[in-house]
Design a protein around this motif. Structure first.
Motif, PDB file in Angstrom:
ATOM      1  N   ALA A  36     -17.047 -40.109 -15.378  1.00 38.71           N
ATOM      2  CA  ALA A  36     -16.525 -40.600 -14.106  1.00 38.71           C
ATOM      3  C   ALA A  36     -17.494 -40.288 -12.973  1.00 38.71           C
ATOM      4  O   ALA A  36     -17.717 -41.114 -12.075  1.00 38.71           O
ATOM      5  N   GLU A  37     -18.097 -39.087 -12.994  1.00 43.11           N
ATOM      6  CA  GLU A  37     -19.038 -38.707 -11.944  1.00 43.11           C
ATOM      7  C   GLU A  37     -20.323 -39.534 -12.026  1.00 43.11           C
ATOM      8  O   GLU A  37     -20.863 -39.960 -11.006  1.00 43.11           O
ATOM      9  N   GLU A  38     -20.802 -39.779 -13.237  1.00 47.42           N
ATOM     10  CA  GLU A  38     -22.017 -40.591 -13.391  1.00 47.42           C
ATOM     11  C   GLU A  38     -21.770 -42.027 -12.949  1.00 47.42           C
ATOM     12  O   GLU A  38     -22.627 -42.648 -12.308  1.00 47.42           O
ATOM     13  N   ARG A  95     -19.600 -42.921 -10.705  1.00 45.17           N
ATOM     14  CA  ARG A  95     -19.529 -42.876  -9.241  1.00 45.17           C
ATOM     15  C   ARG A  95     -20.923 -42.882  -8.631  1.00 45.17           C
ATOM     16  O   ARG A  95     -21.179 -43.590  -7.648  1.00 45.17           O
ATOM     17  N   ARG A  96     -21.840 -42.102  -9.215  1.00 45.38           N
ATOM     18  CA  ARG A  96     -23.207 -42.059  -8.693  1.00 45.38           C
ATOM     19  C   ARG A  96     -23.893 -43.415  -8.848  1.00 45.38           C
ATOM     20  O   ARG A  96     -24.642 -43.848  -7.966  1.00 45.38           O
ATOM     21  N   CYS A 107     -22.341 -46.344  -8.915  1.00 48.32           N
ATOM     22  CA  CYS A 107     -21.725 -47.235  -7.926  1.00 48.32           C
ATOM     23  C   CYS A 107     -22.238 -46.938  -6.520  1.00 48.32           C
ATOM     24  O   CYS A 107     -22.435 -47.863  -5.716  1.00 48.32           O
ATOM     25  N   ASP A 108     -22.472 -45.676  -6.212  1.00 48.63           N
ATOM     26  CA  ASP A 108     -23.039 -45.316  -4.907  1.00 48.63           C
ATOM     27  C   ASP A 108     -24.427 -45.914  -4.739  1.00 48.63           C
ATOM     28  O   ASP A 108     -24.779 -46.421  -3.664  1.00 48.63           O
ATOM     29  N   TYR A 110     -24.077 -49.617  -4.139  1.00 54.74           N
ATOM     30  CA  TYR A 110     -23.534 -49.860  -2.806  1.00 54.74           C
ATOM     31  C   TYR A 110     -24.608 -49.698  -1.734  1.00 54.74           C
ATOM     32  O   TYR A 110     -24.730 -50.515  -0.822  1.00 54.74           O
ATOM     33  N   GLY A 169     -16.312 -50.008  -8.781  1.00 54.57           N
ATOM     34  CA  GLY A 169     -15.636 -48.765  -9.118  1.00 54.57           C
ATOM     35  C   GLY A 169     -15.197 -48.785 -10.573  1.00 54.57           C
ATOM     36  O   GLY A 169     -15.696 -49.570 -11.377  1.00 54.57           O
ATOM     37  N   GLU A 170     -14.232 -47.925 -10.906  1.00 53.86           N
ATOM     38  CA  GLU A 170     -13.769 -47.819 -12.285  1.00 53.86           C
ATOM     39  C   GLU A 170     -13.267 -49.147 -12.837  1.00 53.86           C
ATOM     40  O   GLU A 170     -13.341 -49.400 -14.037  1.00 53.86           O
ATOM     41  N   ARG A 225     -15.837 -50.809 -14.866  1.00 53.36           N
ATOM     42  CA  ARG A 225     -16.552 -49.930 -15.797  1.00 53.36           C
ATOM     43  C   ARG A 225     -17.193 -50.706 -16.949  1.00 53.36           C
ATOM     44  O   ARG A 225     -18.365 -50.501 -17.269  1.00 53.36           O
TER      45      ARG A 225
END
Length: 291
Positions: free
Chosen positions: A13-15, A17-18, A20-21, A24, A32-33, A36
């Motif tokens: 989940a953290e990877e 998020r990184r 997606c950041d 962005y 986001g998820e 996935r």
């Protein structure tokens, strides 16, 4: 997911998020998820291409910058398009927008039209074909058509101008015969005169500097991209789009998009063929000087 060294675990989940950041910050597109599965496929392809065998290693490669960062962003941007898409907006361009614009110009003056993002070029070339076919004053003004995108691969494809039957499906057989070369390997190349009539450049809707570098335009087509942005990216894009227009210039969005919900700087205009957003001729609150 598999990389150069075989099977690897999917991103945590953290990877994710990184990742997606990163997307962005580079493109303004908010994933986001819920995306996935889509992102995992693109991530696996990127890792195989780069020869990395772990998600953290690939994320570090993306942070290091080009060329892999550009390749990955190219892989996740949406490039679905075809000739004469949303043709009602082309009718509006000729029947309503251009007459207003040239009423403030003299013969031979420049009229600048911009397609951003332009994907593989169908939209800016459609503008060129439609004007040649339908606007009687096309030769009376210096028409400049520019197509821009953040994806360097689609820009290269646009400059080459070779299209399969699916892209040409909405054009009449007569238009295809007159504006495209004979088919080769299942594709037809747009004629040289039209390829030379459109200029392609790199620009990113959420990068003010890359947008400003293109100058100002009279009509701007920005269709079916803001739906992929979050509120902050839409607001940032609205500022760059507003600044890219000459006073009195017009912005055309996709049929499911509305600038009215994003920015109050534009004036919404309802024409017979389309709803269009206009940069006012005067700043809010300003008055015409006395005669």
């Amino acid at each position: 997911m598999s990389g150069a060294g075989g099977a690897t675990a999917p991103p945590s989940a953290e990877e994710l998020r990184r990742l997606c950041d990163f997307i962005y910050r580079r493109s303004g597109i908010a994933y986001g998820e819920g995306k996935r599965a889509y992102l995992e496929r693109r991530l696996a392809q990127g890792m195989e291409r780069a020869g990395t065998d772990s998600v953290p290693a690939y994320l570090a490669l993306l942070r290091a910058g080009p060329p892999e960062s550009d390749r990955f962003i190219n892989s996740i941007t949406v490039n679905e398009t075809y000739f004469y898409r949303e043709e009602h907006q082309l009718r509006c361009l000729g029947r309503a927008l251009l007459p207003e614009i040239v009423a403030r110009r003299g013969p031979g003056d420049a009229v600048r039209l911009w397609s951003v993002p332009c994907s593989t070029g169908e939209e800016p070339y459609s503008i060129a074909v439609w004007l040649l076919e339908n606007w009687a004053l096309v030769d009376a003004y210096n028409i400049e058509i520019v197509g821009s995108d953040l994806d360097d691969e689609v820009l290269a494809a646009a400059q080459e101008g070779r299209y399969a039957a699916r892209s040409l499906a909405r054009l009449s057989a007569d238009l295809v015969e007159r504006y495209f070369e004979a088919p080769r390997a299942g594709r037809r190349q747009i004629i040289r005169d039209l390829r030379e009539s459109v200029r392609f450049t790199a620009a990113n809707l959420v990068d003010a500097a890359s947008m400003a570098a293109q100058g100002r335009f009279d009509v701007l087509f920005c269709r079916n991209v803001l739906i992929y942005f979050d509120d902050a990216s839409r607001e940032a894009a609205s500022r760059t789009l507003f600044d890219a227009l000459n006073p009195g210039g017009f912005l055309l969005l996709g049929h499911s998009e509305s600038m009215a919900r994003i920015s109050d700087r534009f004036t919404m205009r309802r024409f017979e063929d389309a709803i269009v957003y206009q940069r006012p001729l005067l700043p809010p609150g300003a008055r015409m000087p006395p005669a």
